[in-house]
Design a protein around this motif. Sequence first.
Motif, PDB file in Angstrom:
ATOM      1  N   PRO A   6       0.831  -1.210   0.000  1.00  0.00           N
ATOM      2  CA  PRO A   6       0.000   0.000   0.000  1.00  0.00           C
ATOM      3  C   PRO A   6       0.863   1.257   0.000  1.00  0.00           C
ATOM      4  O   PRO A   6       1.984   1.269   0.516  1.00  0.00           O
ATOM      5  N   VAL A   7       0.321   2.316  -0.608  1.00  0.00           N
ATOM      6  CA  VAL A   7       0.997   3.614  -0.626  1.00  0.00           C
ATOM      7  C   VAL A   7       0.018   4.669  -0.131  1.00  0.00           C
ATOM      8  O   VAL A   7      -1.197   4.452  -0.105  1.00  0.00           O
ATOM      9  N   ASP A   8       0.563   5.829   0.253  1.00  0.00           N
ATOM     10  CA  ASP A   8      -0.321   6.878   0.752  1.00  0.00           C
ATOM     11  C   ASP A   8      -1.011   7.595  -0.413  1.00  0.00           C
ATOM     12  O   ASP A   8      -0.685   7.383  -1.596  1.00  0.00           O
ATOM     13  N   ASP A   9      -1.958   8.441  -0.089  1.00  0.00           N
ATOM     14  CA  ASP A   9      -2.753   9.117  -1.117  1.00  0.00           C
ATOM     15  C   ASP A   9      -1.899  10.004  -2.010  1.00  0.00           C
ATOM     16  O   ASP A   9      -2.144  10.095  -3.220  1.00  0.00           O
ATOM     17  N   GLU A  10      -0.897  10.648  -1.426  1.00  0.00           N
ATOM     18  CA  GLU A  10      -0.044  11.541  -2.219  1.00  0.00           C
ATOM     19  C   GLU A  10       0.709  10.746  -3.281  1.00  0.00           C
ATOM     20  O   GLU A  10       0.799  11.167  -4.453  1.00  0.00           O
ATOM     21  N   PHE A  11       1.260   9.615  -2.882  1.00  0.00           N
ATOM     22  CA  PHE A  11       2.000   8.784  -3.835  1.00  0.00           C
ATOM     23  C   PHE A  11       1.064   8.302  -4.946  1.00  0.00           C
ATOM     24  O   PHE A  11       1.397   8.381  -6.134  1.00  0.00           O
ATOM     25  N   MET A  12      -0.120   7.824  -4.567  1.00  0.00           N
ATOM     26  CA  MET A  12      -1.050   7.296  -5.561  1.00  0.00           C
ATOM     27  C   MET A  12      -1.500   8.376  -6.537  1.00  0.00           C
ATOM     28  O   MET A  12      -1.571   8.140  -7.750  1.00  0.00           O
ATOM     29  N   GLN A  13      -1.768   9.544  -6.019  1.00  0.00           N
ATOM     30  CA  GLN A  13      -2.210  10.636  -6.894  1.00  0.00           C
ATOM     31  C   GLN A  13      -1.099  11.043  -7.847  1.00  0.00           C
ATOM     32  O   GLN A  13      -1.337  11.248  -9.047  1.00  0.00           O
ATOM     33  N   SER A  14       0.127  11.137  -7.354  1.00  0.00           N
ATOM     34  CA  SER A  14       1.257  11.520  -8.205  1.00  0.00           C
ATOM     35  C   SER A  14       1.545  10.454  -9.252  1.00  0.00           C
ATOM     36  O   SER A  14       1.863  10.769 -10.402  1.00  0.00           O
ATOM     37  N   LEU A  15       1.432   9.192  -8.851  1.00  0.00           N
ATOM     38  CA  LEU A  15       1.648   8.099  -9.805  1.00  0.00           C
ATOM     39  C   LEU A  15       0.605   8.141 -10.916  1.00  0.00           C
ATOM     40  O   LEU A  15       0.951   8.072 -12.108  1.00  0.00           O
ATOM     41  N   ALA A  16      -0.657   8.294 -10.551  1.00  0.00           N
ATOM     42  CA  ALA A  16      -1.724   8.326 -11.551  1.00  0.00           C
ATOM     43  C   ALA A  16      -1.588   9.523 -12.480  1.00  0.00           C
ATOM     44  O   ALA A  16      -1.757   9.406 -13.706  1.00  0.00           O
ATOM     45  N   GLN A  17      -1.265  10.683 -11.918  1.00  0.00           N
ATOM     46  CA  GLN A  17      -1.101  11.879 -12.745  1.00  0.00           C
ATOM     47  C   GLN A  17       0.067  11.721 -13.708  1.00  0.00           C
ATOM     48  O   GLN A  17      -0.019  12.122 -14.880  1.00  0.00           O
ATOM     49  N   GLY A  18       1.155  11.141 -13.224  1.00  0.00           N
ATOM     50  CA  GLY A  18       2.316  10.935 -14.085  1.00  0.00           C
ATOM     51  C   GLY A  18       2.022   9.979 -15.225  1.00  0.00           C
ATOM     52  O   GLY A  18       2.475  10.180 -16.360  1.00  0.00           O
ATOM     53  N   LEU A  19       1.252   8.935 -14.940  1.00  0.00           N
ATOM     54  CA  LEU A  19       0.891   7.984 -15.988  1.00  0.00           C
ATOM     55  C   LEU A  19      -0.064   8.605 -17.000  1.00  0.00           C
ATOM     56  O   LEU A  19       0.041   8.354 -18.210  1.00  0.00           O
ATOM     57  N   GLN A  20      -0.980   9.435 -16.514  1.00  0.00           N
ATOM     58  CA  GLN A  20      -1.858  10.169 -17.429  1.00  0.00           C
ATOM     59  C   GLN A  20      -1.046  11.055 -18.360  1.00  0.00           C
ATOM     60  O   GLN A  20      -1.294  11.106 -19.573  1.00  0.00           O
ATOM     61  N   HIS A  21      -0.084  11.757 -17.799  1.00  0.00           N
ATOM     62  CA  HIS A  21       0.771  12.635 -18.612  1.00  0.00           C
ATOM     63  C   HIS A  21       1.557  11.821 -19.633  1.00  0.00           C
ATOM     64  O   HIS A  21       1.688  12.228 -20.798  1.00  0.00           O
ATOM     65  N   LEU A  22       2.080  10.674 -19.208  1.00  0.00           N
ATOM     66  CA  LEU A  22       2.840   9.827 -20.118  1.00  0.00           C
ATOM     67  C   LEU A  22       1.999   9.437 -21.320  1.00  0.00           C
ATOM     68  O   LEU A  22       2.486   9.407 -22.463  1.00  0.00           O
ATOM     69  N   SER A  23       0.724   9.143 -21.096  1.00  0.00           N
ATOM     70  CA  SER A  23      -0.148   8.691 -22.174  1.00  0.00           C
ATOM     71  C   SER A  23      -0.469   9.781 -23.180  1.00  0.00           C
ATOM     72  O   SER A  23      -1.028   9.491 -24.243  1.00  0.00           O
ATOM     73  N   GLN A  24      -0.125  11.026 -22.862  1.00  0.00           N
ATOM     74  CA  GLN A  24      -0.407  12.146 -23.763  1.00  0.00           C
ATOM     75  C   GLN A  24       0.822  12.584 -24.555  1.00  0.00           C
ATOM     76  O   GLN A  24       0.736  13.512 -25.352  1.00  0.00           O
ATOM     77  N   THR A  25       1.955  11.914 -24.350  1.00  0.00           N
ATOM     78  CA  THR A  25       3.179  12.308 -25.034  1.00  0.00           C
ATOM     79  C   THR A  25       3.203  11.776 -26.462  1.00  0.00           C
ATOM     80  O   THR A  25       2.545  10.781 -26.788  1.00  0.00           O
ATOM     81  N   GLU A  26       3.988  12.430 -27.304  1.00  0.00           N
ATOM     82  CA  GLU A  26       4.146  11.972 -28.681  1.00  0.00           C
ATOM     83  C   GLU A  26       4.812  10.604 -28.727  1.00  0.00           C
ATOM     84  O   GLU A  26       4.508   9.780 -29.592  1.00  0.00           O
ATOM     85  N   GLN A  27       5.719  10.363 -27.799  1.00  0.00           N
ATOM     86  CA  GLN A  27       6.403   9.072 -27.733  1.00  0.00           C
ATOM     87  C   GLN A  27       5.416   7.936 -27.506  1.00  0.00           C
ATOM     88  O   GLN A  27       5.497   6.881 -28.136  1.00  0.00           O
ATOM     89  N   TRP A  28       4.464   8.162 -26.613  1.00  0.00           N
ATOM     90  CA  TRP A  28       3.439   7.168 -26.316  1.00  0.00           C
ATOM     91  C   TRP A  28       2.608   6.860 -27.564  1.00  0.00           C
ATOM     92  O   TRP A  28       2.335   5.707 -27.884  1.00  0.00           O
ATOM     93  N   LYS A  29       2.227   7.904 -28.264  1.00  0.00           N
ATOM     94  CA  LYS A  29       1.429   7.722 -29.475  1.00  0.00           C
ATOM     95  C   LYS A  29       2.241   7.037 -30.574  1.00  0.00           C
ATOM     96  O   LYS A  29       1.716   6.220 -31.336  1.00  0.00           O
ATOM     97  N   HIS A  30       3.525   7.348 -30.632  1.00  0.00           N
ATOM     98  CA  HIS A  30       4.387   6.823 -31.691  1.00  0.00           C
ATOM     99  C   HIS A  30       4.523   5.305 -31.624  1.00  0.00           C
ATOM    100  O   HIS A  30       4.609   4.635 -32.665  1.00  0.00           O
TER     101      HIS A  30
END
Length: 311
Positions: free
Chosen positions: A57-81
Amino acid sequence: MQVNALPDFFNELNKALPNCDNEIRRIFHGRGRLWQGLDQLTADWLGTQLIVNLFKPVDDEFMQSLAQGLQHLSQTEQWKHIGAQGIGLQHRYEHGAPFEVITGNIELKPVAIENGLKYQLELGKNQNSGLFLDMRLGREWLQQRAQDKAVLNLFSYTCGFSVAAIEGGASKVVNVDMARASLTRGRDNHRLNQHDLSKVTFMGHDIFRSWGKITKAGPYDVIVIDPPSFQKGSFALTKDYKRILRRLPSLLTPQGIVLACVNSPAVTQDFLIDTMLEEAPELIYQQRLANPLEFADIDEQASLKALVFSR
C-alpha cells in the motif's frame, strides 16, 4: 515508497518506451532495490499496453502523483508513436489483486509475444498474469536444447517451458501441475503457436502423489523444476524440494540434465547445490543461468536462481 522518487520511475519509462515493440518485457523493476523509494513498484510492457504493479500500500499523495504521471505519459508523442493503447494499475498487495484502468483501453485477456512465441495472459483476476517474465532466458535455454528430447515440466503452471520445448523440437513434453485451470491455459498456449498437441501431456495431479504416472511416462532427457516458494497445503520450499530431487536419478536418461529453479529471496543458490549433493549426488552442478538484464537486483542471491545439473 517515496513520492519524491517517482521522477526516477518516469525517467526510466521514458528511456525504455522507444525500444518497446510487440514483445512482452519488464521495463521497470523496483523490486531489485536499485531504485531507492521505489522497491515495491514494477512496470511491464505487454505489446500495446503498460501494466504497473504495486506490491505494498501507498499513501494518497503517492497514488495521486503516480496516476497523474501515468496520465501525462499517455499524452506524449512518444506514447502515441509506439502505438500504445492503455495503462493499467494492479494492486498486488490486496486480496484478489484488484486492477484498475488508468487511461485508454486495456485488453484483459491479451496474447503476449515473447521471442516470437504467443502466450495467453489474463489480467485483473489473479496476482500473476500467466507468464513469469524473469524466466525468459530459461525458456530460451530449453528451446535451444530441446530438439528430439523428452522433457518433464514440473510445476508447469501455464506451460511456458512446454511451449518453448515443443517450439525447439522436443519429441514430447509432460506437464505436471495440480492447478487444472493453469494446464487448460497451457493447452491454449500450445494452440496459439499451432503446436502438435499429441506430443504434449497434461497431468493435473499433485506431484507427490503421482510419481508412478510420472515415472511411467519417462525417462526424460530434460527435467525442469520451477516450484512456487510456498503453496499452502501442497509445497513448502525448504521441506519439499528435497523430496523431488531424490527422485531425479530414476527419472532421467543416462545423459539427462536438470534445470532446477528457486525464486525465493530467503534462500541462496547454495540451497539447491547442497540439497542436490545430499539427495542426488550423481547430478553435478554445471552453471547458473543469467537473469534478464531488466531484472537486475542489488543482491543476485535474492533474485531468480535457475541452476543446471547433469549426470
